[in-house]
Design a protein around this motif. Structure first.
Motif, short mmCIF file in Angstrom:
data_model
loop_
_atom_site.label_atom_id
_atom_site.label_comp_id
_atom_site.label_asym_id
_atom_site.label_seq_id
_atom_site.Cartn_x
_atom_site.Cartn_y
_atom_site.Cartn_z
N VAL A 165 0.81 -1.22 0.09
CA VAL A 165 0.17 0.14 -0.02
C VAL A 165 0.82 1.30 0.05
N ALA A 166 0.44 2.07 -0.57
CA ALA A 166 1.13 3.46 -1.01
C ALA A 166 1.37 4.23 0.55
N VAL A 167 2.18 4.96 0.82
CA VAL A 167 2.39 5.71 2.14
C VAL A 167 1.08 6.54 2.40
N GLU A 168 0.57 7.18 1.10
CA GLU A 168 -0.54 8.29 1.38
C GLU A 168 -1.41 7.80 0.60
N PRO A 169 -2.36 6.87 0.86
CA PRO A 169 -3.45 6.28 -0.27
C PRO A 169 -4.66 6.94 -0.10
N GLY A 170 -4.73 7.91 0.87
CA GLY A 170 -6.20 8.58 0.56
C GLY A 170 -6.93 8.37 1.97
N VAL A 171 -6.46 7.26 2.47
CA VAL A 171 -7.14 6.89 3.66
C VAL A 171 -6.25 6.20 4.56
N PRO A 172 -6.49 5.85 6.14
CA PRO A 172 -5.60 5.50 6.75
C PRO A 172 -4.87 4.16 6.02
N ARG A 173 -3.43 4.14 6.06
CA ARG A 173 -2.73 3.25 5.36
C ARG A 173 -2.93 1.83 5.99
N GLU A 174 -2.80 1.64 7.08
CA GLU A 174 -2.97 0.17 7.78
C GLU A 174 -4.61 -0.24 7.39
N SER A 175 -5.61 0.56 7.58
CA SER A 175 -6.91 0.12 7.12
C SER A 175 -6.94 -0.42 5.79
N LEU A 176 -6.39 0.16 4.86
CA LEU A 176 -6.30 -0.24 3.44
C LEU A 176 -5.48 -1.33 3.30
N ALA A 177 -4.40 -1.46 3.93
CA ALA A 177 -3.76 -2.78 3.94
C ALA A 177 -4.58 -3.89 4.45
N ARG A 178 -5.45 -3.76 5.57
CA ARG A 178 -6.05 -4.95 6.14
C ARG A 178 -7.41 -5.28 5.25
N ALA B 11 -4.71 -11.27 -7.66
CA ALA B 11 -4.42 -9.89 -7.77
C ALA B 11 -5.43 -8.86 -7.36
N VAL B 12 -4.77 -7.79 -6.86
CA VAL B 12 -5.81 -6.70 -6.43
C VAL B 12 -5.01 -5.45 -6.77
N LEU B 13 -5.60 -4.59 -7.55
CA LEU B 13 -5.24 -3.03 -7.71
C LEU B 13 -6.11 -2.17 -7.25
N VAL B 14 -5.67 -0.94 -6.37
CA VAL B 14 -6.61 -0.03 -6.00
C VAL B 14 -5.94 1.30 -6.59
N MET B 15 -6.83 1.98 -7.29
CA MET B 15 -6.53 3.18 -7.81
C MET B 15 -7.53 4.41 -7.17
N HIS B 16 -6.67 5.43 -6.77
CA HIS B 16 -7.48 6.64 -6.21
C HIS B 16 -7.18 7.96 -6.85
N ASN B 17 -7.85 8.79 -7.40
CA ASN B 17 -7.57 9.82 -8.16
C ASN B 17 -6.71 9.52 -9.17
N GLY B 18 -6.62 8.57 -9.86
CA GLY B 18 -5.73 8.18 -10.88
C GLY B 18 -4.43 7.59 -10.47
N LYS B 19 -4.25 7.36 -9.30
CA LYS B 19 -2.70 6.71 -9.01
C LYS B 19 -3.02 5.30 -8.02
N ILE B 20 -2.07 4.48 -8.34
CA ILE B 20 -2.07 3.29 -7.91
C ILE B 20 -1.88 3.47 -6.27
N VAL B 21 -2.63 2.95 -5.55
CA VAL B 21 -2.42 3.23 -4.15
C VAL B 21 -2.34 1.95 -3.51
N ALA B 22 -2.48 0.72 -3.94
CA ALA B 22 -2.40 -0.62 -3.63
C ALA B 22 -2.29 -1.60 -4.68
N GLU B 23 -1.23 -2.43 -4.43
CA GLU B 23 -1.11 -3.52 -5.57
C GLU B 23 -0.45 -4.72 -4.87
N ARG B 24 -1.02 -5.80 -5.05
CA ARG B 24 -0.79 -6.91 -4.43
C ARG B 24 -0.97 -8.25 -5.16
#
Length: 380
Positions: free
Chosen positions: A45-58, A74-87
């Motif tokens: 998860v990106a350092v600043e994903p737009g929500v609490p980082r640990e919450s998104l990681a969970r 595979a999981v990919l999350v994009m917020h405001n056009g940027k990849i904020v999580a990829e696993r």
């Protein structure tokens, strides 16, 4: 009688105080502490994903670890056009192509929108299928709009029992496999065109054939395939940077546009972003904004379906593809067999891609976990 000293009385009180403190601790209410995240979960998860980082990681970890939701690859999350999580699960990575299954239908819908924008097709006209235009053939009343909205009236019974009688199985693997469009187009009308919603993989193959007829009207199978592949590359893959995008074709050179388009997770995310941004990429309008609005507008026979996309709205039936009871009404999705999801929420600036293998009986549990992830992001 000897009086106890103050210090001795204090010694007698301490055990009682300690016991009361322990009892008070046992009676405390509240959730237990969360278990530690597995190794690598936070790093995905990106350092600043737009929500609490640990919450998104969970929330992302739940898609890999939760019991009863199948196998997430595979999981990919994009917020405001940027990849904020990829696993990725073990054995898969950013270069892996994943089949979209029915996510492919949404790609086909976008390609048809380009042809409408080019003036080659019209939504409310009968498509150029010659044998439908013969005098007295009621299939000549079917419009492009009705095919896109899954209400053509053709006899295409999806997920029938026994399986070998199911329309998509017969078309793809049995008597229709060599010329899927011919098989799909030869089916008789079962309902008056436009009256009944019936989800149909063959309808997407008919749409693929319509597009190919316009691109290579007199082409042999190889020329048909080449013409469609070039169209996809020049009009979609290159403008979006979807280098991994590739389609399968049958022996007649028709794209299997209902089920067999492949791309890696990042490219599926790019496609979701195209939809979220109303058909534009980097300020360039790849497909008209009005076409994306049409795709995500409910049709008259199914409030939870638009045109080649599912809508986050109650169906009015026992069909429950998304999570209308808790997600934004503006959310829509490309959804494929075995739990392929591209969730698009313009009001949250959010695109979520989940790829994997989930059997039908576990689909509802998977959707619940996806809903938990989406709920982390507020609407704007």
């Amino acid at each position: 009688m000897m009086r106890r000293s103050l210090s001795s009385r204090r010694c007698l009180l301490w055990p009682s105080v300690l016991a009361l403190a322990l009892l008070a601790g046992c009676n405390e209410t509240g959730p237990p502490p969360l278990p530690p995240l597995p190794e690598g979960a936070l790093e995905a998860v990106a350092v600043e994903p737009g929500v609490p980082r640990e919450s998104l990681a969970r929330a992302v970890d739940a898609l890999f670890a939760r019991d009863g939701i199948g196998e997430t690859r595979a999981v990919l999350v994009m917020h405001n056009g940027k990849i904020v999580a990829e696993r990725y699960a073990e054995g898969f990575d950013a270069k892996t192509r994943f089949v979209g299954w029915s996510v492919s239908k949404t790609v086909t819908g976008v390609l048809l929108g380009m042809m409408v924008a080019d003036g080659r097709l019209a939504l409310d006209d009968s498509p150029p299928i010659e044998h439908w235009q013969r005098a007295g053939d009621p299939r000549g009343e079917i419009t492009l709009r009705q095919l896109l909205q899954m209400r053509s009236g053709l006899r295409h019974q999806e997920m029938a029992e026994p399986t070998y009688d199911s329309a998509e199985v017969r078309m793809m693997f049995l008597d229709g496999r060599d010329d899927m469009a011919a098989w799909a187009e030869a089916q008789p009308l079962e309902q008056e065109p436009g009256r009944v919603f019936q989800y149909s993989t063959p309808s997407a193959v008919i749409l693929s054939d319509i597009a190919t007829r316009l691109l290579a009207p007199d082409g042999d199978p190889a020329e048909r395939q080449q013409a469609m592949a070039h169209f996809i590359d020049s009009r979609l893959a290159v403008p979006l940077g979807m280098d991994s995008l590739v389609a399968e074709y049958d022996a007649a050179g028709t794209m299997v546009g209902g089920s067999s388009i492949w791309a890696n997770a990042r490219d599926w995310g790019r496609f979701g972003e195209l939809l979220r941004n109303g058909g534009s990429v980097g300020g360039v309008q790849v497909v008209p904004r009005g076409w994306i609005s049409f795709m995500r507008s409910e049709n008259t026979r199914a409030p939870d379906y638009g045109a080649m996309v599912w809508l986050n709205r109650p169906s009015g039936t026992d069909r429950d593809v998304l999570f209308a009871d808790q997600g934004p009404q503006s959310l829509f999705a490309a959804v494929g067999h075995l739990g392929q999801y591209i969730l698009v929420s313009p009001s949250q600036g959010l695109t979520v891609v989940r790829l994997g293998k989930t059997d039908e009986e576990d689909r509802a549990a998977l959707v619940d976990v996806l809903a938990e992830l989406v709920a982390l992001y507020p609407e704007r």
